[in-house]
Scaffold this active site. Structure first.
Site, PDB file in Angstrom:
ATOM      1  N   LYS A  42       7.533 -12.117  -0.015  1.00  0.00           N
ATOM      2  CA  LYS A  42       7.459 -11.894  -1.437  1.00  0.00           C
ATOM      3  C   LYS A  42       6.681 -10.619  -1.759  1.00  0.00           C
ATOM      4  O   LYS A  42       6.802 -10.060  -2.846  1.00  0.00           O
ATOM      5  CB  LYS A  42       6.727 -13.048  -2.120  1.00  0.00           C
ATOM      6  CG  LYS A  42       7.368 -14.393  -1.959  1.00  0.00           C
ATOM      7  CD  LYS A  42       6.527 -15.469  -2.603  1.00  0.00           C
ATOM      8  CE  LYS A  42       7.057 -16.845  -2.250  1.00  0.00           C
ATOM      9  NZ  LYS A  42       6.167 -17.890  -2.678  1.00  0.00           N
ATOM     10  N   GLY A  43       5.876 -10.182  -0.821  1.00  0.00           N
ATOM     11  CA  GLY A  43       4.937  -9.094  -1.083  1.00  0.00           C
ATOM     12  C   GLY A  43       5.532  -7.793  -1.547  1.00  0.00           C
ATOM     13  O   GLY A  43       4.929  -7.068  -2.327  1.00  0.00           O
ATOM     14  N   GLU A  98       8.831  -2.811   2.806  1.00  0.00           N
ATOM     15  CA  GLU A  98       7.743  -3.749   3.066  1.00  0.00           C
ATOM     16  C   GLU A  98       6.493  -3.310   2.317  1.00  0.00           C
ATOM     17  O   GLU A  98       6.300  -2.116   2.071  1.00  0.00           O
ATOM     18  CB  GLU A  98       7.487  -3.812   4.574  1.00  0.00           C
ATOM     19  CG  GLU A  98       6.345  -4.696   5.002  1.00  0.00           C
ATOM     20  CD  GLU A  98       6.549  -6.176   4.730  1.00  0.00           C
ATOM     21  OE1 GLU A  98       6.661  -6.552   3.537  1.00  0.00           O
ATOM     22  OE2 GLU A  98       6.551  -6.964   5.684  1.00  0.00           O
ATOM     23  N   ASP A  99       5.668  -4.274   1.968  1.00  0.00           N
ATOM     24  CA  ASP A  99       4.450  -3.945   1.240  1.00  0.00           C
ATOM     25  C   ASP A  99       3.398  -3.285   2.122  1.00  0.00           C
ATOM     26  O   ASP A  99       2.773  -2.322   1.724  1.00  0.00           O
ATOM     27  CB  ASP A  99       3.874  -5.179   0.526  1.00  0.00           C
ATOM     28  CG  ASP A  99       3.607  -6.362   1.449  1.00  0.00           C
ATOM     29  OD1 ASP A  99       3.936  -6.301   2.664  1.00  0.00           O
ATOM     30  OD2 ASP A  99       3.085  -7.380   0.959  1.00  0.00           O
ATOM     31  N   ASP A 102       0.376  -3.934   8.986  1.00  0.00           N
ATOM     32  CA  ASP A 102      -0.962  -4.251   9.473  1.00  0.00           C
ATOM     33  C   ASP A 102      -0.920  -4.174  10.999  1.00  0.00           C
ATOM     34  O   ASP A 102      -0.886  -3.083  11.563  1.00  0.00           O
ATOM     35  CB  ASP A 102      -1.342  -5.646   8.960  1.00  0.00           C
ATOM     36  CG  ASP A 102      -2.822  -5.944   9.052  1.00  0.00           C
ATOM     37  OD1 ASP A 102      -3.471  -5.488  10.009  1.00  0.00           O
ATOM     38  OD2 ASP A 102      -3.329  -6.653   8.175  1.00  0.00           O
ATOM     39  N   PHE A 151      -9.010  -6.094   2.927  1.00  0.00           N
ATOM     40  CA  PHE A 151      -8.047  -7.081   2.440  1.00  0.00           C
ATOM     41  C   PHE A 151      -7.681  -6.693   1.018  1.00  0.00           C
ATOM     42  O   PHE A 151      -8.506  -6.735   0.114  1.00  0.00           O
ATOM     43  CB  PHE A 151      -8.636  -8.497   2.474  1.00  0.00           C
ATOM     44  CG  PHE A 151      -7.560  -9.547   2.388  1.00  0.00           C
ATOM     45  CD1 PHE A 151      -6.909  -9.814   1.204  1.00  0.00           C
ATOM     46  CD2 PHE A 151      -7.179 -10.238   3.522  1.00  0.00           C
ATOM     47  CE1 PHE A 151      -5.899 -10.755   1.125  1.00  0.00           C
ATOM     48  CE2 PHE A 151      -6.175 -11.201   3.456  1.00  0.00           C
ATOM     49  CZ  PHE A 151      -5.537 -11.450   2.271  1.00  0.00           C
ATOM     50  N   VAL A 152      -6.423  -6.274   0.835  1.00  0.00           N
ATOM     51  CA  VAL A 152      -5.988  -5.749  -0.456  1.00  0.00           C
ATOM     52  C   VAL A 152      -5.087  -6.732  -1.201  1.00  0.00           C
ATOM     53  O   VAL A 152      -4.361  -7.517  -0.592  1.00  0.00           O
ATOM     54  CB  VAL A 152      -5.274  -4.388  -0.296  1.00  0.00           C
ATOM     55  CG1 VAL A 152      -6.276  -3.303   0.061  1.00  0.00           C
ATOM     56  CG2 VAL A 152      -4.169  -4.445   0.747  1.00  0.00           C
ATOM     57  N   ASP A 158      -0.845 -10.435  -1.983  1.00  0.00           N
ATOM     58  CA  ASP A 158      -1.518 -11.654  -2.417  1.00  0.00           C
ATOM     59  C   ASP A 158      -2.563 -12.130  -1.430  1.00  0.00           C
ATOM     60  O   ASP A 158      -2.666 -11.640  -0.308  1.00  0.00           O
ATOM     61  CB  ASP A 158      -0.490 -12.773  -2.583  1.00  0.00           C
ATOM     62  CG  ASP A 158      -0.049 -13.351  -1.247  1.00  0.00           C
ATOM     63  OD1 ASP A 158      -0.154 -14.580  -1.077  1.00  0.00           O
ATOM     64  OD2 ASP A 158       0.399 -12.589  -0.361  1.00  0.00           O
ATOM     65  N   ARG A 164      -0.732 -11.332  -7.093  1.00  0.00           N
ATOM     66  CA  ARG A 164       0.448 -10.467  -6.946  1.00  0.00           C
ATOM     67  C   ARG A 164       0.731  -9.659  -8.212  1.00  0.00           C
ATOM     68  O   ARG A 164       1.254  -8.554  -8.143  1.00  0.00           O
ATOM     69  CB  ARG A 164       1.691 -11.295  -6.620  1.00  0.00           C
ATOM     70  CG  ARG A 164       1.689 -11.887  -5.227  1.00  0.00           C
ATOM     71  CD  ARG A 164       3.073 -12.488  -4.938  1.00  0.00           C
ATOM     72  NE  ARG A 164       3.069 -13.363  -3.786  1.00  0.00           N
ATOM     73  CZ  ARG A 164       3.185 -12.965  -2.523  1.00  0.00           C
ATOM     74  NH1 ARG A 164       3.291 -11.691  -2.258  1.00  0.00           N
ATOM     75  NH2 ARG A 164       3.192 -13.842  -1.541  1.00  0.00           N
TER      76      ARG A 164
END
Length: 178
Positions: A42-43, A98-99, A102, A151-152, A158, A164
């Site tokens: 969902k990101g 993609e968001d 990592d 952590f964003v 989210d 979000r």
């Protein structure tokens, strides 16, 4: 700013400007082609929506829901496909949107999967790149922002399905997820 946000990392205007720049670069690459643009749910949904509206080349849209996180803040190391593509990728140029990258686990495995399914090409367009955390040999072909290991949240990103809808990208306070 939301009370759980330590600070704003990227403003709404910074994001908007950079998304337009990256979309322009991708658009030039696919001039005269008809790529399949795959949003990773969902990101990426907010980034995906803004990104595709900036493209002038004709595109077909599809989505996958792929996760390696579950409900935690650390990758589980296992790829789980929750929703697969509706379209066949055989012979297609595929753009994965993609968001964030990592560890690289999800996108490395997803790119391999799409190529195994017969995609003519697969590129990766990301909003955020956390190169410092990379454990797999994968890099975005196009990236909006390189960020530190924080952590964003916001702009689709989210923590436990919250935050979000923030219009900016912020750093989540440590006490929220520790």
């Amino acid at each position: 700013m939301h009370q759980d946000c330590e600070r704003i990392l990227l403003t709404e205007q910074q994001i908007c400007t950079r998304v337009k720049e990256v979309a322009c670069e991708v658009d030039a690459r696919y001039a005269g082609k008809f790529p399949l643009v795959v949003g990773i749910l969902k990101g990426s949904i907010i980034f995906y929506s803004d990104f595709i509206r900036e493209l002038s080349c004709p595109v077909e849209l599809d989505f996958m829901a792929v996760s390696s996180y579950g409900s935690g803040a650390v990758s589980s190391g296992k790829l789980k496909i929750k929703k697969d593509l509706d379209r066949d990728v055989k012979g297609r140029d595929v753009i994965i949107v993609e968001d964030i990258i990592d560890s690289g686990f999800t996108l490395a495995n997803l790119k391999t999967l799409l190529l195994e399914r017969g995609a003519a090409s697969v590129i990766i367009v990301t909003l955020l790149n956390k190169a410092e955390r990379r454990e797999y040999d994968i890099s975005p072909d196009y990236n909006c922002f390189d960020i530190e290991n924080e952590f964003v949240i916001g702009y689709g990103l989210d923590y436990n399905e919250r935050y979000r809808n923030l219009p900016y990208i912020g750093i989540l306070k440590h006490e929220v997820y520790e």
